[in-house]
Design a protein around this motif. Sequence first.
Motif, PDB file in Angstrom:
ATOM      1  N   SER A  86       0.779  -1.627   0.140  1.00 18.24           N
ATOM      2  CA  SER A  86       1.176  -2.829   0.882  1.00 18.24           C
ATOM      3  C   SER A  86       2.685  -2.960   0.974  1.00 18.24           C
ATOM      4  N   VAL A 135       1.359  -9.020  -4.156  1.00 13.71           N
ATOM      5  CA  VAL A 135       2.152  -8.630  -2.988  1.00 13.71           C
ATOM      6  C   VAL A 135       2.625  -9.873  -2.239  1.00 13.71           C
ATOM      7  N   GLU A 136       1.730 -10.840  -2.073  1.00 10.70           N
ATOM      8  CA  GLU A 136       2.099 -12.094  -1.397  1.00 10.70           C
ATOM      9  C   GLU A 136       3.261 -12.763  -2.113  1.00 10.70           C
ATOM     10  N   SER A 155      -8.412  -5.856  -6.093  1.00 15.66           N
ATOM     11  CA  SER A 155      -7.950  -6.141  -4.742  1.00 15.66           C
ATOM     12  C   SER A 155      -7.355  -7.554  -4.673  1.00 15.66           C
ATOM     13  N   LYS A 174       3.923  -0.605   3.593  1.00 16.82           N
ATOM     14  CA  LYS A 174       3.638  -1.111   4.942  1.00 16.82           C
ATOM     15  C   LYS A 174       4.569  -2.250   5.314  1.00 16.82           C
ATOM     16  N   SER A 175       5.105  -2.942   4.319  1.00 15.16           N
ATOM     17  CA  SER A 175       6.019  -4.047   4.612  1.00 15.16           C
ATOM     18  C   SER A 175       7.373  -3.539   5.093  1.00 15.16           C
ATOM     19  N   ALA A 186      -4.006  -7.587  -6.634  1.00 16.80           N
ATOM     20  CA  ALA A 186      -2.963  -6.866  -5.892  1.00 16.80           C
ATOM     21  C   ALA A 186      -2.487  -7.690  -4.701  1.00 16.80           C
ATOM     22  N   GLU A 187      -3.432  -8.313  -4.002  1.00 14.63           N
ATOM     23  CA  GLU A 187      -3.078  -9.111  -2.826  1.00 14.63           C
ATOM     24  C   GLU A 187      -2.165 -10.275  -3.227  1.00 14.63           C
ATOM     25  N   LYS A 240      -2.677  -0.129  -4.761  1.00 11.77           N
ATOM     26  CA  LYS A 240      -2.856  -1.116  -3.681  1.00 11.77           C
ATOM     27  C   LYS A 240      -1.535  -1.839  -3.414  1.00 11.77           C
TER      28      LYS A 240
END
Lengths: 202, 122
Positions: free
Chosen positions: A96, A52-53, A45, A99-100, A48-49, A92
């Motif tokens: 994301s 994506v950032e 997690s 969703k972006s 992945a976060e 993940k």
Amino acid sequence: MNNLKKVLIVIALFAISACTSTPVKVDVENDLAPTGMGLDYRDFSEAAEKMVESMLISGAIDHPDGSRFVLAISRITNDTMQRIDTDQLVKKIRVSLLKSRKVVVTTAVSANGAEDKMSYQARELRNNDEFDQSRVAGKGTMIAPDFSLSGKIIQRNSTTHRNKTQVDYYFQLSLTDISSGLAYWEEEIPIIKRGSSNTVSW
Amino acid sequence: MRTLTTYFGLMVLLLALMSCSSSKQNYNIQPSVINTTKAVRVSTIVEQRSAGELLRLQTIMLSQFKTKVRYKVEWFNDSGVMLNTILSNWKVKAMLPKKPYSISFIAPNEDAVTYKIFIEKI
């Protein structure tokens, strides 16, 4: 005396059985339990976060006319000693990015063939008189990908001061423009764990 | 009689004011920082948003003591509905005394117009 021993044994057995803990469901959003030397869901997690950032900040997936790029998932190699399904990381990231509203993933093309074979199976219904042909997917309607996502998860073990074990995990990803073959975005996220040499990371 | 009329009139006025105030609830969420640690100070939030881009935030945390904190941001759309995203996961930071740490966030999509930042000691 023998009867007393038997009674004590029975009491001890009851006490041991009462001490065994019942399973509990973990609150994944507030899990403060200690980590292990292997990769767990929190590590995937976190990686992945950060990926994506980094991708969103870079601007690499900002389409000039505001529409969405099409992304294909290429090979993500597991170079660790653990049995990992790389989808634990990639799914993940995909969720994301979807969703972006900057990227949409194609399931018709990937490094391991079509992720969802139904795109092709549905086309075998052409010329099948049982099906309304106006509802069957036509030729030339699938969208080819613009980018591909590839990468690697690496593990390196070492021994540190006072005989502790350090395990270095590196999550590496690249976003390649399929037309030019150029990597427009790349990132590496390290997750380092240090612990007793008695624990294992596999 | 006059006193009774006055009281009745006041009661009617009060009821009218109460019904007006409860006719529409305001779900407007203001950007805020919810910092439950006394040792950590947070500087002013810097916001950046160009046309067609995602909202970006940056701020600085400073602690007087050696401490460990976790922080996260929750994003909300213009209706006050929270956006579910892994970008709202908790992040952990070990802080040295009097050393500033810059933390930044990016919104998950263009729907995010406001936010709440949470900081707590662990």
